[in-house]
Scaffold this motif. Sequence first.
Motif, short mmCIF file in Angstrom:
data_model
loop_
_atom_site.label_atom_id
_atom_site.label_comp_id
_atom_site.label_asym_id
_atom_site.label_seq_id
_atom_site.Cartn_x
_atom_site.Cartn_y
_atom_site.Cartn_z
N ASP A 146 58.85 23.01 45.26
CA ASP A 146 58.54 23.98 46.31
C ASP A 146 57.64 23.32 47.35
O ASP A 146 56.62 22.73 47.03
CB ASP A 146 57.85 25.20 45.70
N LYS A 147 58.01 23.45 48.59
CA LYS A 147 57.25 22.82 49.67
C LYS A 147 56.16 23.73 50.20
O LYS A 147 55.33 23.32 51.01
CB LYS A 147 58.19 22.41 50.81
N ASN A 148 56.14 24.99 49.78
CA ASN A 148 55.13 25.94 50.23
C ASN A 148 53.98 25.98 49.23
O ASN A 148 53.73 26.98 48.59
CB ASN A 148 55.75 27.33 50.41
N GLY A 149 53.27 24.87 49.11
CA GLY A 149 52.15 24.78 48.17
C GLY A 149 50.86 25.22 48.80
O GLY A 149 49.99 24.40 49.08
N GLN A 194 51.73 18.06 49.57
CA GLN A 194 53.02 17.58 49.12
C GLN A 194 53.72 18.67 48.30
O GLN A 194 53.07 19.62 47.86
CB GLN A 194 52.87 16.30 48.30
N PRO A 195 55.02 18.53 48.09
CA PRO A 195 55.74 19.52 47.28
C PRO A 195 55.18 19.58 45.85
O PRO A 195 54.55 18.64 45.37
CB PRO A 195 57.18 19.01 47.26
N GLY A 242 48.15 23.62 40.24
CA GLY A 242 48.63 23.81 41.61
C GLY A 242 47.78 23.12 42.65
O GLY A 242 48.07 23.18 43.84
N GLU A 243 46.74 22.43 42.21
CA GLU A 243 45.81 21.82 43.16
C GLU A 243 46.38 20.61 43.88
O GLU A 243 46.00 20.31 45.00
CB GLU A 243 44.49 21.45 42.47
#
Length: 120
Positions: free
Chosen positions: A32-35, A74-75, A66-67
């Motif tokens: 996922d690119k929306n991090g 980055q993804p 998720g950090e």
Amino acid sequence: LIEYYPFNVAEYSSLMPQEEYEPGQIIIKQGDKNGDKMYILEGGNAAAFIDGKEVFAYKEEGEYFGELALLYNQPRKASVVAGDLGAMVAVVNRSVFDRMVAIGGDSMRQHAREMYTSPK
């Protein structure tokens, strides 16, 4: 989390909404690119998977994930799925994260390097 930050995480708790996930529900999806968020485990359990293989189990309150996407823009490197107990997490958005990193970023970067470069 507290050991990696030289401030009181409780000061930020009012800025971190809680989300609850049912067993097997995806919290983070690999690639996922929306991090734009990271998560702090407050109850239950979860596991991280890379290419379908479990690489880490989150079982303790205060563990976070998720950090990397926030630290390095980055993804997502892994998927994180709620475990058999489900998962209750505090959600740290980008603006809160940026404040936290301004104070303790070097410690968090070191933790991330150790966690994700050590042999599994």
